[in-house]
Design a protein around this motif. Structure first.
Motif, mmCIF file in Angstrom:
data_model
loop_
_atom_site.group_PDB
_atom_site.id
_atom_site.type_symbol
_atom_site.label_atom_id
_atom_site.label_comp_id
_atom_site.label_asym_id
_atom_site.label_seq_id
_atom_site.Cartn_x
_atom_site.Cartn_y
_atom_site.Cartn_z
ATOM 1 N N ASP A 155 0.812 -1.219 0.000
ATOM 2 C CA ASP A 155 0.000 0.000 0.000
ATOM 3 C C ASP A 155 0.843 1.267 0.000
ATOM 4 N N LYS A 156 2.087 1.169 0.459
ATOM 5 C CA LYS A 156 2.993 2.314 0.457
ATOM 6 C C LYS A 156 3.801 2.422 -0.833
ATOM 7 N N GLY A 157 3.530 1.556 -1.799
ATOM 8 C CA GLY A 157 4.150 1.695 -3.116
ATOM 9 C C GLY A 157 5.440 0.947 -3.332
ATOM 10 N N ALA A 158 5.798 0.023 -2.453
ATOM 11 C CA ALA A 158 7.013 -0.765 -2.678
ATOM 12 C C ALA A 158 6.831 -1.640 -3.919
ATOM 13 N N GLN A 159 7.835 -1.673 -4.782
ATOM 14 C CA GLN A 159 7.786 -2.531 -5.973
ATOM 15 C C GLN A 159 8.433 -3.886 -5.733
ATOM 16 N N VAL A 160 9.305 -3.959 -4.721
ATOM 17 C CA VAL A 160 10.001 -5.199 -4.369
ATOM 18 C C VAL A 160 9.890 -5.379 -2.859
ATOM 19 N N ILE A 161 9.620 -6.614 -2.421
ATOM 20 C CA ILE A 161 9.595 -6.930 -0.992
ATOM 21 C C ILE A 161 10.631 -8.005 -0.732
ATOM 22 N N SER A 162 11.589 -7.688 0.129
ATOM 23 C CA SER A 162 12.664 -8.611 0.486
ATOM 24 C C SER A 162 12.401 -9.168 1.880
ATOM 25 N N TYR A 186 -2.234 -10.861 -2.370
ATOM 26 C CA TYR A 186 -2.551 -9.444 -2.520
ATOM 27 C C TYR A 186 -1.393 -8.702 -3.189
ATOM 28 N N ALA A 187 -0.171 -8.975 -2.735
ATOM 29 C CA ALA A 187 1.010 -8.312 -3.304
ATOM 30 C C ALA A 187 1.211 -8.695 -4.762
ATOM 31 N N LEU A 188 1.094 -9.983 -5.061
ATOM 32 C CA LEU A 188 1.271 -10.427 -6.438
ATOM 33 C C LEU A 188 0.212 -9.824 -7.348
ATOM 34 N N GLY A 189 -1.012 -9.715 -6.835
ATOM 35 C CA GLY A 189 -2.078 -9.107 -7.613
ATOM 36 C C GLY A 189 -1.823 -7.647 -7.921
#
Length: 405
Positions: A155-162, A186-189
Motif C-alpha cells: 500500500d505504500k508503493g514498494a515494488q520489491v519486498i525482500s 494481494y502483493a502479487l495481484g
C-alpha cells in the motif's frame, strides 16, 4: 537468514563527520563480482524503485545509507528500541546488501521480526516450548506481523519486498499461515515482486542440530522467489535448505554488510542471498518498471549461470547473473494477457476408434403412412371415450328392475 556474524568494526569512518564517507571504506567481498553487479550497474542503479525490507528494523542513520532508508511501523513490538544492540542488527545488514547492488534505490524498513538476542524472542520461544502460544499476546501479535507488513509495504508503493526470514531452525514461528498466504496473493495481484530466503536448516551433517530442512515460509508460498545460498566455490552453502521451491541462488558466505552498532560485519546465510537478489530485482525494474512478477522470475531463471545438471533442488536454476538479467529486462516486451489458441491435434486423446457410421436417408413415404395411422387411431380413441360418457336408460317408476336370467 544470517547464520553466523563476526564483528568487523570500521569505527574510524563513523567518528568524525569530516572523515571520508563510510561507504567508501566498506569492505568489498566476492559477492558483487560473482553476480556481475558492476556491469549491471552500468545499465541501471535502481533509481525510482522502493525495496521494502521486512525484517528486524534498520538503523537508518548508518553512514552507508545516506538518507536512502525510510522507517515504517513496528508490527511485532516487544519493547526493543533503536539504539539497543538487539534492535535492527539483522535488518540493517539486509538493507545494506540491497543497496550495495542497487545504490540508487530506496529502502522501506518494516519491522516484523525479532533479532536473535531480543528478550521478546526468548519469551516467545519459552511460550512455544511450554505450549502457551495460544494464550501469549506477544506471540499472537508476532504471528500476524508478516502479513500486516506485506500489505503495508504494498500500500505504500514498494515494488520489491525482500523477506530474509523464514521458518526457524528450531521450529518457532513463521510457518504457513492463511493470513500471510492471502497477503502474498494481494502483493502479487498488485504486481509486487516478493523474494524470501530459502532457510538455514539444510546442513547434511547428522550431528548438526539445525539440520531439519523443514519447509520454510514465506519462501514456499507460490509466487515468492525463493533464494538459496551459494559458497565462493560455486556449490551450495552447507546450511542452505534443499527444496523443490528453490528458484535461484546468490552468494551467502562471508558477506560484508552494515552493522547496527556502526562499521561493518561479515555474515553467512540465505538472508544476505535474498537481499542481494532483491537488489538485482530493483536494478531490473529501474530498466523496465512495468515488469510483472512472472517476468522478473522468468528473466532471473533464463539468465542465471545454471548448474551442469540444469535445475537442482540445491541451487534452483543457478547463480544470479545481474548484468544479463538487467540487460534482458531492458529488452523485455510489455506483458500481455490473451487467450492462447489451441494448436494441438484435432481430437483430444486418441480420437475416434473407428470410422464415423453413416445412415441411408429416411424414406418420407413411411413417415406419411405412420402419421396417417396415428391420426386414425387417435380418432377411434376419441370416439370410444365419447361412447363411454353416454348416460344409461333408467326403468319406469313403480316397476322393479327385471333381474338377469
Amino acid at each position: 537468514m544470517i547464520r553466523t556474524l563476526a564483528a568487523f568494526a570500521l569505527v574510524a569512518g563513523l567518528v568524525s563527520a569530516t572523515a571520508a564517507p563510510a561507504v567508501a571504506e566498506a569492505p568489498q567481498g566476492w559477492e558483487l563480482g560473482a553476480m556481475k553487479v558492476p556491469a549491471a550497474q552500468r545499465l541501471g542503479q535502481g533509481k525510482g524503485i522502493t525495496v521494502a525490507v521486512l525484517d528486524t528494523g534498520v538503523v537508518k542513520n548508518h553512514p552507508e545509507f545516506r538518507g536512502r532508508v525510510t522507517s515504517g511501523p513496528d508490527f511485532i513490538g516487544g519493547g526493543a528500541r533503536p539504539g539497543q544492540s538487539y534492535w535492527g542488527a539483522h535488518g540493517t545488514a539486509m538493507a545494506s546488501s540491497v543497496l550495495r547492488v542497487a545504490p540508487q534505490a530506496r529502502v522501506l524498513s518494516v519491522r516484523v521480526l525479532w533479532d536473535r538476542e531480543d528478550p521478546a524472542r526468548k519469551r516467545a520461544e519459552a511460550a512455544a516450548k511450554s505450549g502457551r502460544v495460544a494464550a501469549d499476546k506477544e506471540s499472537l501479535k508476532a504471528a500476524t506481523a508478516l502479513a500486516k507488513g506485506i500489505r503495508y509495504a504494498v500500500d505504500k508503493g514498494a515494488q520489491v519486498i525482500s523477506m530474509s526470514l523464514g521458518t526457524d531452525e528450531w521450529g518457532f514461528g513463521s510457518g504457513y499461515g492463511e493470513d500471510t498466504a492471502a497477503a502474498v496473493d494481494y502483493a502479487l495481484g498488485k504486481g509486487v515482486i516478493l523474494l524470501a530466503s530459502a532457510g538455514n536448516g539444510g546442513s547434511t551433517d547428522p550431528l548438526e542440530v539445525d539440520a531439519n530442512n523443514v519447509v520454510s515460509y514465506p519462501a514456499a508460498y507460490p509466487g515468492v522467489i525463493a533464494v538459496a545460498a551459494m559458497a565462493p566455490t560455486g556449490v551450495r552453502a552447507d546450511f542452505s535448505q534443499v527444496h523443490t521451491y528453490n528458484t535461484i541462488a546468490a552468494p551467502g558466505v562471508d558477506i560484508y554488510a552494515a552493522d547496527n552498532r556502526g562499521g561493518y560485519r561479515s555474515g553467512d546465510g540465505t538472508s544476505p542471498a535474498c537481499a542481494l537478489a532483491a537488489g538485482t530485482a530493483a536494478l531490473m525494474l529501474s530498466r523496465k518498471p512495468d515488469l510483472t512478477p512472472r517476468q522478473v522470475r522468468d528473466i532471473l531463471v533464463r539468465t542465471a549461470k545454471k548448474p551442469p545438471a540444469g535445475y537442482t533442488v540445491f541451487l534452483g536454476f543457478g547463480l544470479i547473473d545481474a548484468a544479463a538479467a538487467v540487460q534482458a529486462a531492458g529488452a523485455a516486451e510489455d506483458a500481455k494477457i490473451a487467450a492462447a489458441p489451441y494448436k494441438g491435434k484435432e481430437y483430444l486423446g486418441g480420437g475416434p476408434v473407428a470410422s464415423p457410421t453413416t445412415h441411408p436417408p429416411i424414406d418420407m413415404t413411411y413417415v406419411a403412412v405412420g402419421g396417417t395411422a396415428a391420426g386414425v387411431g387417435l380418432l377411434f380413441l376419441v370416439g370410444a371415450a365419447l361412447l363411454m360418457r353416454r348416460p344409461r336408460a333408467r326403468p319406469a317408476p313403480g316397476r322393479p328392475p327385471i333381474p338377469p336370467r
